[in-house]
Design a protein around this motif. Structure first.
Motif: not given
Length: 239
Positions: A49-53, A171-173, A196-197
């Motif tokens: 999900w975060l990658t797509q965002e 991303a960390s949050n 995610l880097y």
């Protein structure tokens, strides 16, 4: 690394630290809704999900706005600074996201003003005057990304580092929110962040080179989850 570079690097670390008192830890940006609806049951789905965002969502454009804010502050263009801050208000798709951004922005500006006092030794008189003009221009509706951009100029952090730092902080949050909500182990959370880097670096580079006719995003799933957050039966994070 010379002394000037070291000072800027340390200020960036302070700016993206979870200890920065702006309240970022109290928001999940709709992540809580997704977890409760079982759309994010594990580390794999959270990372996806975060990658797509990062590749298609609003955070990509936020970071592009950061580059514009940085330029406006560096050149003293208060008119364009006000324009981009107002653009961010129009860009927010939910009241929850807008209020979050305003609250964090106000908190960061107050912090900068406190750290920019004569007693603190941060900034010279000209820089402090510039900070005052920025605060007056943006007022109570200063968005967090606006305040972040102003802070990086004020603390003499270069733009590429600032964009990457902003994305890493975002991303960390959200990874930390996932650790508490799903829940995940601390090691799993750190592995997600590590994975995610490449996407963080790619999005930072894209934001630095994004032309005005390339401004688009697709994050309706995130928007709907944010809209539904306040109606959840129980909530760990702030609405």
């Amino acid at each position: 690394m010379n002394s000037i570079d070291a000072a800027a690097f340390l200020r960036l670390l302070q700016l993206v630290s979870p200890a920065l008192p702006v309240g970022a830890y109290s928001y999940s940006e709709g992540l809580e809704t997704l977890v409760q609806s079982n759309r994010l049951p594990d580390a794999v789905t959270l990372e996806h999900w975060l990658t797509q965002e990062l590749h298609y969502g609003a955070i990509r454009l936020e970071t592009a706005v950061l580059t514009r804010i940085y330029e406006c502050a560096s050149t003293g263009d208060l008119t364009r600074l006000s324009y981009w801050n107002q653009w961010l208000s129009a860009f927010r798709e939910t009241e929850e996201l807008r209020q979050q951004s305003w609250q964090m922005g106000r908190s960061l500006l107050r912090l900068l003003q406190g750290l920019g006092s004569r007693e603190s030794g941060v900034g010279n008189e000209e820089q402090r005057n510039g900070l005052g003009e920025w605060v007056e221009t943006c007022g109570e509706t200063c968005h967090f990304v606006t305040a972040f951009g102003l802070a990086t100029v004020y603390w003499q952090i270069d733009l590429p580092a600032a964009t990457l730092g902003y994305l890493h902080s975002w991303a960390s949050n959200l990874v930390n929110a996932g650790v508490r909500l799903i829940p995940l182990g601390q090691t799993q959370g750190q592995q997600v962040l590590l994975n995610l880097y490449p996407s963080l670096a790619q999005t930072a580079t894209s934001a630095l080179n994004l032309k005005d006719d390339e401004w688009w995003s697709c994050n309706w799933g995130w928007t709907i989850s944010s809209m539904n957050h306040e109606t959840l039966y129980s909530r760990l994070f702030r609405s």
